[in-house]
Design a protein around this motif. Sequence first.
Motif, PDB file in Angstrom:
ATOM      1  N   SER A   1      -1.955 -14.753  -0.286  1.00 22.13           N
ATOM      2  CA  SER A   1      -1.559 -13.616  -1.124  1.00 22.13           C
ATOM      3  C   SER A   1      -2.758 -13.037  -1.875  1.00 22.13           C
ATOM      4  N   LYS A   2      -3.932 -13.619  -1.709  1.00 18.97           N
ATOM      5  CA  LYS A   2      -5.149 -12.993  -2.259  1.00 18.97           C
ATOM      6  C   LYS A   2      -5.659 -11.889  -1.348  1.00 18.97           C
ATOM      7  N   THR A   3      -5.021 -11.761  -0.184  1.00 19.25           N
ATOM      8  CA  THR A   3      -5.334 -10.633   0.677  1.00 19.25           C
ATOM      9  C   THR A   3      -4.131  -9.702   0.671  1.00 19.25           C
ATOM     10  N   GLY A   4      -4.395  -8.413   0.760  1.00 19.81           N
ATOM     11  CA  GLY A   4      -3.289  -7.467   0.903  1.00 19.81           C
ATOM     12  C   GLY A   4      -3.441  -6.816   2.257  1.00 19.81           C
ATOM     13  N   MET A   5      -2.305  -6.613   2.938  1.00 22.47           N
ATOM     14  CA  MET A   5      -2.450  -6.039   4.271  1.00 22.47           C
ATOM     15  C   MET A   5      -1.626  -4.770   4.419  1.00 22.47           C
TER      16      MET A   5
ATOM     17  N   GLY B   1       2.563 -13.175   0.902  1.00 20.55           N
ATOM     18  CA  GLY B   1       2.535 -14.557   0.457  1.00 20.55           C
ATOM     19  C   GLY B   1       3.889 -15.239   0.373  1.00 20.55           C
ATOM     20  N   MET B   2       4.918 -14.654   1.005  1.00 14.80           N
ATOM     21  CA  MET B   2       6.248 -15.256   0.919  1.00 14.80           C
ATOM     22  C   MET B   2       6.332 -16.528   1.757  1.00 14.80           C
ATOM     23  N   SER B   3       7.109 -17.484   1.261  1.00 12.36           N
ATOM     24  CA  SER B   3       7.362 -18.710   2.018  1.00 12.36           C
ATOM     25  C   SER B   3       8.443 -18.424   3.061  1.00 12.36           C
ATOM     26  N   TYR B   4       8.679 -19.400   3.941  1.00 11.77           N
ATOM     27  CA  TYR B   4       9.695 -19.230   4.978  1.00 11.77           C
ATOM     28  C   TYR B   4      11.057 -18.889   4.356  1.00 11.77           C
ATOM     29  N   GLY B   5      11.443 -19.653   3.331  1.00 15.20           N
ATOM     30  CA  GLY B   5      12.729 -19.437   2.677  1.00 15.20           C
ATOM     31  C   GLY B   5      12.831 -18.055   2.043  1.00 15.20           C
ATOM     32  N   GLN B   6      11.757 -17.642   1.361  1.00 15.42           N
ATOM     33  CA  GLN B   6      11.758 -16.322   0.720  1.00 15.42           C
ATOM     34  C   GLN B   6      11.854 -15.208   1.765  1.00 15.42           C
ATOM     35  N   ARG B   7      11.123 -15.386   2.868  1.00 16.24           N
ATOM     36  CA  ARG B   7      11.177 -14.367   3.930  1.00 16.24           C
ATOM     37  C   ARG B   7      12.599 -14.236   4.452  1.00 16.24           C
ATOM     38  N   MET B   8      13.223 -15.388   4.744  1.00 16.37           N
ATOM     39  CA  MET B   8      14.579 -15.380   5.287  1.00 16.37           C
ATOM     40  C   MET B   8      15.554 -14.721   4.321  1.00 16.37           C
ATOM     41  N   ARG B   9      15.524 -15.218   3.072  1.00 18.85           N
ATOM     42  CA  ARG B   9      16.510 -14.831   2.086  1.00 18.85           C
ATOM     43  C   ARG B   9      16.355 -13.369   1.662  1.00 18.85           C
ATOM     44  N   ARG B  10      15.117 -12.951   1.447  1.00 21.15           N
ATOM     45  CA  ARG B  10      14.889 -11.630   0.862  1.00 21.15           C
ATOM     46  C   ARG B  10      14.739 -10.528   1.905  1.00 21.15           C
TER      47      ARG B  10
ATOM     48  N   ILE C   1       0.452   0.640   0.776  1.00 19.07           N
ATOM     49  CA  ILE C   1      -0.805   0.307   0.092  1.00 19.07           C
ATOM     50  C   ILE C   1      -0.498  -0.204  -1.321  1.00 19.07           C
ATOM     51  N   ALA C   2       0.422   0.480  -1.998  1.00 21.79           N
ATOM     52  CA  ALA C   2       0.799   0.055  -3.356  1.00 21.79           C
ATOM     53  C   ALA C   2       1.417  -1.343  -3.330  1.00 21.79           C
ATOM     54  N   ARG C   3       2.245  -1.608  -2.325  1.00 19.41           N
ATOM     55  CA  ARG C   3       2.878  -2.923  -2.210  1.00 19.41           C
ATOM     56  C   ARG C   3       1.829  -4.019  -2.060  1.00 19.41           C
ATOM     57  N   ALA C   4       0.810  -3.744  -1.245  1.00 19.96           N
ATOM     58  CA  ALA C   4      -0.250  -4.740  -1.059  1.00 19.96           C
ATOM     59  C   ALA C   4      -1.075  -4.897  -2.332  1.00 19.96           C
ATOM     60  N   MET C   5      -1.348  -3.765  -3.012  1.00 23.34           N
ATOM     61  CA  MET C   5      -2.165  -3.800  -4.229  1.00 23.34           C
ATOM     62  C   MET C   5      -1.458  -4.527  -5.369  1.00 23.34           C
ATOM     63  N   ALA C   6      -0.117  -4.524  -5.337  1.00 24.43           N
ATOM     64  CA  ALA C   6       0.654  -5.124  -6.423  1.00 24.43           C
ATOM     65  C   ALA C   6       0.388  -6.621  -6.556  1.00 24.43           C
ATOM     66  N   MET C   7      -0.079  -7.242  -5.480  1.00 25.33           N
ATOM     67  CA  MET C   7      -0.376  -8.672  -5.539  1.00 25.33           C
ATOM     68  C   MET C   7      -1.784  -8.925  -6.077  1.00 25.33           C
ATOM     69  N   GLN C   8      -2.445  -7.875  -6.521  1.00 26.97           N
ATOM     70  CA  GLN C   8      -3.817  -7.950  -7.030  1.00 26.97           C
ATOM     71  C   GLN C   8      -4.718  -8.734  -6.091  1.00 26.97           C
ATOM     72  N   PRO C   9      -4.827  -8.248  -4.863  1.00 29.94           N
ATOM     73  CA  PRO C   9      -5.602  -8.986  -3.857  1.00 29.94           C
ATOM     74  C   PRO C   9      -7.100  -8.909  -4.117  1.00 29.94           C
ATOM     75  N   LYS C  10      -7.803  -9.901  -3.591  1.00 29.24           N
ATOM     76  CA  LYS C  10      -9.268  -9.896  -3.679  1.00 29.24           C
ATOM     77  C   LYS C  10      -9.847  -9.022  -2.577  1.00 29.24           C
ATOM     78  N   VAL C  11      -9.093  -8.914  -1.482  1.00 31.29           N
ATOM     79  CA  VAL C  11      -9.563  -8.093  -0.368  1.00 31.29           C
ATOM     80  C   VAL C  11      -8.362  -7.428   0.291  1.00 31.29           C
ATOM     81  N   MET C  12      -8.549  -6.160   0.651  1.00 29.25           N
ATOM     82  CA  MET C  12      -7.477  -5.420   1.324  1.00 29.25           C
ATOM     83  C   MET C  12      -7.805  -5.292   2.805  1.00 29.25           C
TER      84      MET C  12
END
Lengths: 218, 286
Positions: free
Chosen positions: B104-108, A126-135, B174-185
């Motif tokens: 970010s409601k999805t985790g990939m 869910g990162m924005s363009y800026g967050q992707r670039m910066r981080r 998997i943990a990184r994706a789960m950390a966003m508390q997704p509705k669907v993985m």
Amino acid sequence: MFDYTVITNNIGLLWQGLLMTLYFTVITIGAGMLIGLFIGLIQLSTFKPLVILGQIYVEFFRNIPLLVTLLWVYYAFPIFAGINVTKFWAGFIGLSCYVGSFYAEILRAGVQSVDPGQIDAATAIGMSYGQRMRRIILPQAFRKMIPPLAGQSIIQMKNTTLLSMITVPDLLYQASYISSFTYRPMEVYTAVGVIFLIILVPLTLLSRKLEKSGASAR
Amino acid sequence: MSTIQTNNAVPDKSGKPVLRLDRICLKFGDKRVLNGIDLSVVEGEVVVLIGASGSGKTSLLRCINLLNVPSSGSIVIDEETLFDRQVDGKGAQIPVPEVNRIRSKTGMVFQQFNLFPHMTALENVMEGPVIVKREPKEQARQKALQLLDLMGLAQHVEKYPRQLSGGQQQRVAIARAMAMQPKVMLFDEPTSALDPELVGEVMKAMVELAKSGMTMVIVTHELGFAFEVADRVVFLDQGLVAEQGPPARILLHPEHPRLKTFVGRFHESADLLRPFLEAREAGKTC
């Protein structure tokens, strides 16, 4: 054969020249980095006209001999623009724009060499363009950019010698001045070469070391 | 953590749809990859996408979170429209920040893991909550540690990706994706890049997730895994859903001719192995 007194007698002039050279090296690298960051990011945008604008800038300054750029900014530009440009500003603008075009290319290449999967992963959380670039993207790209950045900066220091052509009193200008009244160009220009070696060789070694530690951090 | 804490509850698989895809079309240049796919996934459901390479299963998965932008169709996640464009180009324009939020409601989880190489396992997992959701660092840290512990990685939290095996890296992912508390993985061939002996540990983690009631869409070639874990298997062919249903029916009694060939190939290789296995059971191996 060599008359070292030519150097020792005029060490003050050489010192002043060296300070001027270092001063221009530092400020034009600094300004060039800002220009490079700006132009590089423009080239990486998805908006076509901006990309083309960035490319035009890069190709323009990269392909015109630096000496021509400097002479043009100092002599021709004031006439067209109708303003007075001091030799210091002309030198600063010319050198910064020139090195900026190279830095922009280094940044673009560095960013584009980052695995596209990294962008996917950053986008997916869910990162924005800026967050992707910066981080994510820039921290990885910068590590790859260290060697070419160091190389270009070393070239930049040597390129400042062209400032003497627009009468900025840098190291080379002082050298030609000294040889004009001592008639010993050989000693003077050798000294200039040695000074550049003494400054740049340690920097080259340092950049090699940075390159290695950058590689192991991956 | 809420998704994990429902551990022993039996997932209700007739629940509300978490994900709804309508007439998804996707083109790469002139090449038509997806030709109007409808897919609805309800809460707690585990859907496995199978199909030959080039059938569009990975492309479809990447459409769900808009890593691939469809040429037309609509995507609704957790009752929020992520994407909507009709064939004639009309549709709702979703602003980019909204897209990022809904996405970010999805985790990939990716085939190549795609962990951030300049961050430790812990930092990888904290990155989303801290940067995207702006959670306090300490809270994100506790949550990340818990997730990594669940993935069996408690001793590896301070390690960088390059210090971890493929199976460990994938579990961090998997943990990184789960950390966003997704509705669907979403899983894109999560075990394809792994050495055979590391496949099991990743699958085990995925089974645990499924048991905890997580909604999952999985692209995989591991038909055995599909058979055991999936509620529904969807067979894609030439950018269309050719056949779908419960795993037992799809994998054992396929109807679509291409699905028959596809599944048949796996049965064939199993048949090829059978004499060896039987011989070993009879104690006749050398």
